[in-house]
Design a protein around this motif. Structure first.
Motif, PDB file in Angstrom:
ATOM      1  N   ASP A   1       0.719  -1.147  -0.089  1.00 15.08           N
ATOM      2  CA  ASP A   1      -0.156   0.058  -0.036  1.00 15.08           C
ATOM      3  C   ASP A   1       0.912   1.192   0.087  1.00 15.08           C
ATOM      4  OD1 ASP A   1      -2.306  -1.557  -0.178  1.00 15.08           O
ATOM      5  OD2 ASP A   1      -2.807  -1.300   2.114  1.00 15.08           O
TER       6      ASP A   1
ATOM      7  N   LYS B   1       2.216  -1.256  -8.245  1.00 15.97           N
ATOM      8  CA  LYS B   1       1.525  -2.468  -8.010  1.00 15.97           C
ATOM      9  C   LYS B   1       0.796  -2.795  -9.493  1.00 15.97           C
ATOM     10  CE  LYS B   1      -2.753  -3.246  -5.194  1.00 15.97           C
ATOM     11  NZ  LYS B   1      -3.691  -3.017  -4.359  1.00 15.97           N
TER      12      LYS B   1
ATOM     13  N   HIS C   1      -6.892  -4.073  -1.331  1.00 12.06           N
ATOM     14  CA  HIS C   1      -5.798  -4.131  -0.066  1.00 12.06           C
ATOM     15  C   HIS C   1      -5.428  -5.583   0.251  1.00 12.06           C
ATOM     16  CE1 HIS C   1      -3.769  -3.401   3.718  1.00 12.06           C
ATOM     17  NE2 HIS C   1      -4.723  -4.175   4.264  1.00 12.06           N
TER      18      HIS C   1
END
Length: 934
Positions: free
Chosen positions: A286, A293, A326
């Motif tokens: 994160d 990502k 997440h």
């Protein structure tokens, strides 16, 4: 016609191939420049260039303007762009295809030029530093890639020739030994035949197995302190004992890597941490940039596609779910999620095609959707080649500056007013500032950039009288300057039109905003020297917009007020708050740090007043001291009325500001009314409750006090509401007791030396060992412990306060073995001196002599004894007795007993005092070894 087009295309390729690829030539790769060069229309040249892209002869950089690069020229200059890639979103992405002259295994890491750049740099240093590398500790949450990075480090060292190609790489999961430290030590160091029951032959340990290679200790936080101690000794000296062989030192050449998911400052011994020079934290998923990502998702999908041998497509909805989800398990969990999704889709595959839809993703991802479902469709499928384009986005710095130049060009073309331009620029700035503030992962290198940037802005702001920056504004600009310093010139090439726009922008700033131009110039002059900015063109424009944005809602007051106060940013803080609350640019500030001279402050104040052209009135707010006499330094020739108020505060500033804004008060009335309103009041709230506390005081240092408290803690019931506080003996006579008494109800003091604190009972360690003076404990703990708890507490004291436990803080020496030597020494001294020591004296001597031998074994400097020459002359017989008594232990450990240490031993025996023992052993107890094991 077709032949003519082919001929022109060849001309275009010829120009592109012969033009060196660099930032200065960027405009030569545009359709506009080529149309002028070849004398054809821009649209026609643009059409031919796009045909060359389709034919795989050119690569398109899809920015504004668009650039076209010859593939052959790219290859010649070290860029290996695959045929499957025809369009790149920016110059930065082109750098990703730059081939290195030497193979670098870290190219496999996504984020090697981003969030992992610092970690890779440190990893290379750890593996290649002569002669045997440097110990390194990798920290980070589960799944961040610590083990993967460790494997790459070994491959890198092999590829560089630092380690042999077939060198060992031994991995130990320390969590397997969390409850069995003895087994860990056996496996780590190996053992000799007969070391324990079942040890029928010698066996080498992990260290010997890793000789010439790398030892990787994963989950190192799971190791008990005694295991960490042994690792520390090996890191410090490169030697170790095999289990069962305490007489032989073994050595090996091993690079040690460690990894932990915990905070190393909390779970590792301080001495072990000091022997690990390189600590690198890997970021959570994160905390990594969104582009990384996306690259990870694409890389994992491509890996599965290659494994299955068929085309993988993913729906728009499934892709954005993965992109925004997440993952508490970080990259490891993301990898498992992709595998599960592909496995679910595998059941519906065709011969050459596999489609991933939302139902193929794990169910738990559905609860974390944070995007607009109306903008995504599960029926829209993307091949991985098209997904690759989405993984690349232009930096926030580039997006902001492109928008800034485009908007200013509209102003130059008279399509909007300058106020409208600023309004649009503010919107773009807010978007860019959000990306700067949300950048939560900062490498140590970037931290240095930010620290330097903050210092630059603080310095320039401190010397600016009319454009003082608040701390919050400095914080935002600090992040901007650090970001600008990271940008490379080739990431943002300026064509001819851009350069004209920039020059027009700069001219406008210089003509209309000379004060801002001067401040910007001061900032950038320092930034070029310290941050190595490659260009100040765009930063000049950016800083102007920032400064205008900061003061956009503030109107300049008719009566300026300047605040002078001692402290780093006291005046600045009051001025900022007052300006914001009153919505007026009324207050300026001059800070006076502790090292700032009064003459410097007055010089800056006079400079400030000189800049107030046409101003008829001024108010100066000061705090105290020499500033209250500031009127004597202003001169008498000022053509303005100046009012000075002392004891400045935020309330005083707001009162003055409010009256100025009313516009109905004279300067004298404002000063009088402000003084009348500045009335002080006070209120006192006394402490109604104090926590109970037991102090541990040891003359041998706070480390021993902590050991005593640890034994005391293990004796007390868990429910006992008593604070246990270690205290250095000397500090009690330097005012520490006063502060402790104000905060705690001190019940008792335990330790090796009575601090003689009035009204507070003392119990010595010797009394706890001898089980004497226990009635003091009964009185002190009455009402805190029940009768049953008191009985269990006393049983714990008997169990824990044994001499063997007290000697457990020895670093190298075996307590059981050293007790035998000390007993023999005491017997010889008593026999030859024809005396008998008391029980308490003997216990103290056991501690004293054990620490003394320990210190001599590890080679520490002997204690300094006062008037050693006189002692040597007067006590020659006693010195000889002690030397004869210590002879066996000196021979066993190959040590020499200094006469100065004999002096302290004499004082202890003769005077029955523990005070001198403190000097004798204080050094060893303050040493790195002792801090850990106490």
């Amino acid at each position: 016609m077709r032949e003519n087009q082919t001929w022109i295309q060849n001309e275009i390729l010829s120009v592109l191939k012969t033009t060196p690829l660099c930032a200065e030539n960027a405009e030569r790769f545009t359709a506009a420049w080529l149309s002028q060069k070849l004398n054809y229309s821009r649209n026609f040249i643009s059409q031919l260039l796009n045909d060359l892209v389709t034919q795989k002869q050119c690569v398109k950089i899809n920015t504004r303007p668009v650039y076209y690069l010859s593939r052959s020229q790219l290859l010649a200059q070290g860029y290996s762009v695959p045929d499957s890639v025809s369009v790149l979103p920016g110059w930065r992405e082109l750098e990703g295809y730059k081939t290195s002259s030497e193979s670098d295994v870290f190219d496999r890491l996504i984020g090697k030029n981003g969030s992992l750049a610092y970690a890779i740099e440190q990893a290379k240093a750890a593996m290649t530093y002569p002669p045997q590398g440097l110990p390194m500790l990798l920290t980070g949450a589960t799944g961040t890639g610590k083990s993967f990075l460790a494997r790459l480090m070994v491959q890198y060292a092999r590829s560089q020739g630092t380690l042999q190609e077939n060198c060992p790489f031994v991995t130990i999961n320390c969590a397997e030994y969390a409850d069995n430290p003895e087994l860990f030590l056996i496996h780590l160091f190996g053992y000799k035949k007969g070391a324990y029951t079942g040890a029928d032959s010698d066996r080498q340990g992990f260290l010997a197995a890793a000789d010439g290679g790398v030892l990787f200790l994963d989950e190192v936080h799971a190791l008990k302190p005694e295991c960490q101690e042994k690792i520390f000794l090996f890191l410090d000296q490169g030697i170790y004992h095999m289990i069962g062989d305490h007489d032989t030192w073994y050595s090996c050449k091993v690079r040690v890597l460690m990894a932990t998911t915990e905070n190393p400052q909390e779970i590792l011994l301080k001495t072990l941490l000091r022997r690990i020079p390189i600590l690198v934290q890997l970021p959570d998923l994160d905390h990594r940039p969104p582009t990384e990502k996306r690259e990870l998702i694409l890389s994992l999908l491509q890996k599965e596609q290659a494994k299955l041998g068929c085309s993988v497509l993913i729906s728009d909805l499934a892709y954005h779910t993965l992109e925004t989800a997440h993952f508490p398990g970080n990259v490891g969990q993301l990898e498992n999620t992709v595998k599960v999704s592909v496995a679910n889709a595998f059941l519906r595959r065709t011969e050459n095609r596999l489609e991933i839809h939302i139902q193929d993703l794990p169910a738990y991802l559905g609860s974390g959707m944070t995007f607009d479902l109306l903008q995504c469709s599960d029926q829209t499928l993307h091949p991985l080649q098209s997904v690759a384009g989405e993984t690349q986005v232009q930096s926030g710095y580039g997006v902001f500056n492109r928008a800034l130049l485009h908007t200013f060009q509209s102003y130059l073309d008279r399509q909007m007013s300058f106020d409208s331009f600023l309004a649009v620029a503010y919107i773009k700035l807010e978007q860019y500032a959000d990306t700067l503030i949300q950048d939560r992962w900062i490498t140590p290198q970037e931290e240095i950039f930010r620290n330097l940037s903050g210092l630059i802005l603080s310095l320039t702001s401190a010397h600016s009288s009319r454009r003082r920056l608040s701390n919050n504004k400095i914080k935002i600009l600090t992040r901007y300057l650090a970001d600008a310093a990271r940008q490379r010139q080739q990431e943002f090439p300026l064509d001819a039109q851009d350069k004209e726009t920039v020059e027009a922008f700069q001219a406008l700033i210089q003509q209309r905003y000379p004060l801002e131009a001067r401040q910007i110039r001061e900032i950038l002059e320092l930034a070029v020297n310290t941050l190595s900015l490659s260009s100040t063109l765009l930063p000049t424009l950016d800083l102007f917009v920032f400064l205008q944005y900061f003061s956009r809602d503030l109107q300049r007051s008719s009566v300026p007020v300047v605040i002078l106060a001692h402290g780093y940013a006291v005046a600045s803080g009051i001025a900022e708050v007052a300006n914001q609350w009153l919505r007026t640019q009324m207050f300026d500030a001059i800070d006076m740090p502790a090292d700032c001279r009064f003459d410097d402050v007055t010089a800056r104040l006079n400079e400030y007043i000189d800049s107030l052209e046409g101003c008829l009135e001024l108010i100066i707010l000061v705090d105290m001291g020499s500033l209250e006499n500031i009127s004597e330094t202003l001169g008498r020739e000022r053509k303005m009325n100046i009012g000075i108020l002392s004891n400045v505060s935020t309330k005083l500033a707001l009162d003055v500001g409010a009256m100025i804004m009313e516009g109905t008060h004279s300067l004298k009335t404002i000063l009088e009314e402000a003084c009348r309103r500045s009335v002080h009041r006070y209120e006192m709230i006394e402490n109604q409750h104090k926590a109970n506390a037991i102090l541990a005081v040891c003359s041998t240092g706070i480390a021993t006090a902590e050991k005593v408290l640890a034994l005391f803690q293990s004796s007390l019931p868990a429910t006992a509401k008593v604070e246990l506080i270690p205290v250095d003996y000397a500090s009690l006579h330097q005012g520490r007791m006063t502060s402790l008494s104000a905060q705690y109800h001190v019940l008792l003091i335990v330790g090796t030396l009575d601090a003689a604190v009035p009204g507070i009972p003392f119990v010595s360690v010797e009394e706890l060992v001898d089980q004497k003076n226990m009635d003091v404990l009964d009185r002190c703990l009455k009402g805190i412990l029940t009768e049953d708890q008191m009985r269990r507490f006393k049983r714990g004291i008997i169990k824990n306060f044994s001499l063997e436990n007290l000697l457990n803080y020895l670093t190298i020496l075996n307590p059981n073995r050293i007790l035998v030597y000390v007993e023999e020494i005491l017997d010889r001294i008593q026999e030859k001196c024809q005396c008998s020591f008391s029980g308490r004296t003997i216990i103290g001597l056991y501690l004293h002599i054990s620490c003394l031998i320990e210190r001599l074994v590890i080679g520490k400097e002997p204690a300094q004894y006062p008037d050693l020459e006189t002692f040597t002359q007067r006590q020659a017989e006693f010195i000889q007795v002690v030397q004869d008594s210590f002879a066996p232990v000196c021979k066993a450990y190959n040590i020499t007993l200094p006469v100065s240490e004999i002096g302290y031993l004499y004082d202890y025996i003769e005077q029955g005092s523990v005070a001198n023992k403190a000097d004798s052993v204080a050094e060893i107890q303050n040493d790195d070894f002792f801090d850990v094991h106490s």
